[in-house]
Design a protein around this motif. Structure first.
Motif, PDB file in Angstrom:
ATOM      1  N   LEU A 183       0.830  -1.210   0.000  1.00 17.19           N
ATOM      2  CA  LEU A 183       0.000   0.000   0.000  1.00 17.19           C
ATOM      3  C   LEU A 183       0.861   1.256   0.000  1.00 17.19           C
ATOM      4  CD1 LEU A 183      -2.953   1.160   0.413  1.00 17.19           C
ATOM      5  CD2 LEU A 183      -2.401   1.210   2.851  1.00 17.19           C
ATOM      6  N   HIS A 184       0.498   2.203  -0.845  1.00  9.22           N
ATOM      7  CA  HIS A 184       1.109   3.528  -0.870  1.00  9.22           C
ATOM      8  C   HIS A 184      -0.017   4.561  -0.897  1.00  9.22           C
ATOM      9  CE1 HIS A 184       5.072   1.847  -2.083  1.00  9.22           C
ATOM     10  NE2 HIS A 184       4.335   0.993  -2.770  1.00  9.22           N
ATOM     11  N   GLU A 185       0.178   5.650  -0.199  1.00 12.44           N
ATOM     12  CA  GLU A 185      -0.749   6.764  -0.279  1.00 12.44           C
ATOM     13  C   GLU A 185      -0.068   7.908  -1.028  1.00 12.44           C
ATOM     14  OE1 GLU A 185      -3.819   6.829   0.349  1.00 12.44           O
ATOM     15  OE2 GLU A 185      -4.015   4.931   1.446  1.00 12.44           O
ATOM     16  N   VAL A 186      -0.611   8.263  -2.170  1.00 15.69           N
ATOM     17  CA  VAL A 186      -0.044   9.346  -2.970  1.00 15.69           C
ATOM     18  C   VAL A 186      -0.475  10.678  -2.356  1.00 15.69           C
ATOM     19  CG1 VAL A 186       0.082  10.398  -5.253  1.00 15.69           C
ATOM     20  CG2 VAL A 186      -0.153   7.900  -5.030  1.00 15.69           C
ATOM     21  N   PRO A 187       0.471  11.531  -1.957  1.00 14.29           N
ATOM     22  CA  PRO A 187       0.091  12.838  -1.385  1.00 14.29           C
ATOM     23  C   PRO A 187      -0.792  13.615  -2.353  1.00 14.29           C
ATOM     24  CG  PRO A 187       2.437  12.410  -1.070  1.00 14.29           C
ATOM     25  CD  PRO A 187       1.931  11.335  -1.979  1.00 14.29           C
TER      26      PRO A 187
END
Length: 269
Positions: free
Chosen positions: A111-115
């Motif tokens: 999981l990655h959260e793109v700013p």
């Protein structure tokens, strides 16, 4: 597609250009292509899957973890991980590609959260990749630009918070050997010898990268595979233990109970 117990195994298959090794599409297209059974069941693939969610909210299950997904969420599902596709309330841009293309580390986070400030950049990167993919289908040109656009997207992902850029290549070699050999040996000394280090040096490398010893990482990888097989196949506990290199079913049961706090049967239920 090959089914083993309750988990389906998919090889890469591009219906538009089979030899390309890459496909850029959206989640809606993929849903229409798959059967209802496939959409709801867990599966494993031999290729990488990138999802950039653009609308809706929901969850995606990867290796027993339900990941909350919303606009700006990016998932990387590397080959071999167990996946249940996102719920129908989610829309996403997707890229599917084989390991022949440049890749993120298969051992990195799912999981990655793109700013928010970078979402437009990532959206455009996915759009450029898809546009070049469609052009390539029409022209059959070499995939150089397509490969460059994918590589640029992966480099952007590697810079996201928590993506662990610049990882120790010695640790990467250990992880690669672990993926090849976790079912045949659980000895830290064996892994150290195979990658050319002493056991003490390997432990230092693992502790620096993760805060865990080599043995703890080895046992965690075996436990993850045991969980996958218990939940997603109908193999008996004894058969799973044998597949994972345990000479006696009782040894596997003791190992699993030590690592998870429950018996294999209880975990399966």
């Amino acid at each position: 597609m090959v089914k083993s117990g309750q988990v389906a195994h998919f090889g890469f298959s591009n219906p538009d250009r089979g030899q390309l090794g890459l496909e850029a599409l959206d989640l809606g297209v993929l849903r229409r292509r798959l059967t209802e059974d496939t959409l709801t069941k867990v599966h494993r693939t031999d290729f990488h899957q990138l999802f950039l969610f653009t609308a809706g909210t929901g969850t995606t299950m990867v290796d027993f973890v339900d990941h909350p997904c919303a606009p700006g969420t990016l998932l990387h599902v590397s080959p071999g991980r167990v996946l249940r596709l996102p719920t129908a309330r989610l829309d996403a841009s997707m890229v599917l590609f084989t390991p022949a293309f440049p890749v993120l580390s298969p051992f990195g986070p799912v999981l990655h959260e793109v700013p928010r400030a970078e979402r437009a950049v990532f959206t455009r990167a996915m759009q450029d990749l898809r546009q070049e993919y469609r052009r390539n289908l029409l022209t059959g040109e070499p995939v150089d630009l397509l490969r460059t656009l994918l590589n640029a997207l992966l480099l952007r992902i590697a810079r996201l918070p928590g993506a662990t850029p610049g990882r120790d290549p010695r640790f990467e070699r250990f992880q690669q050997e672990l993926e090849r050999s976790f079912a045949s040996t659980r000895s830290a000394a064996d892994y150290a010898a195979r990658i050319g280090y002493s056991t003490r040096s390997l432990n230092r490398i693992c502790l620096a990268a993760t805060g865990q010893s080599a043995k703890a990482l080895i046992d965690a990888r075996v436990t993850l595979e045991a969980k996958r097989l218990l939940v997603h196949t109908d193999l008996s506990s004894a058969a799973i233990g044998h597949r994972l290199g345990f000479s006696e079913p009782t040894n596997f049961t003791k190992f699993f109970a030590r690592e998870t706090g429950m018996s294999p049967g209880a975990f399966r239920e």
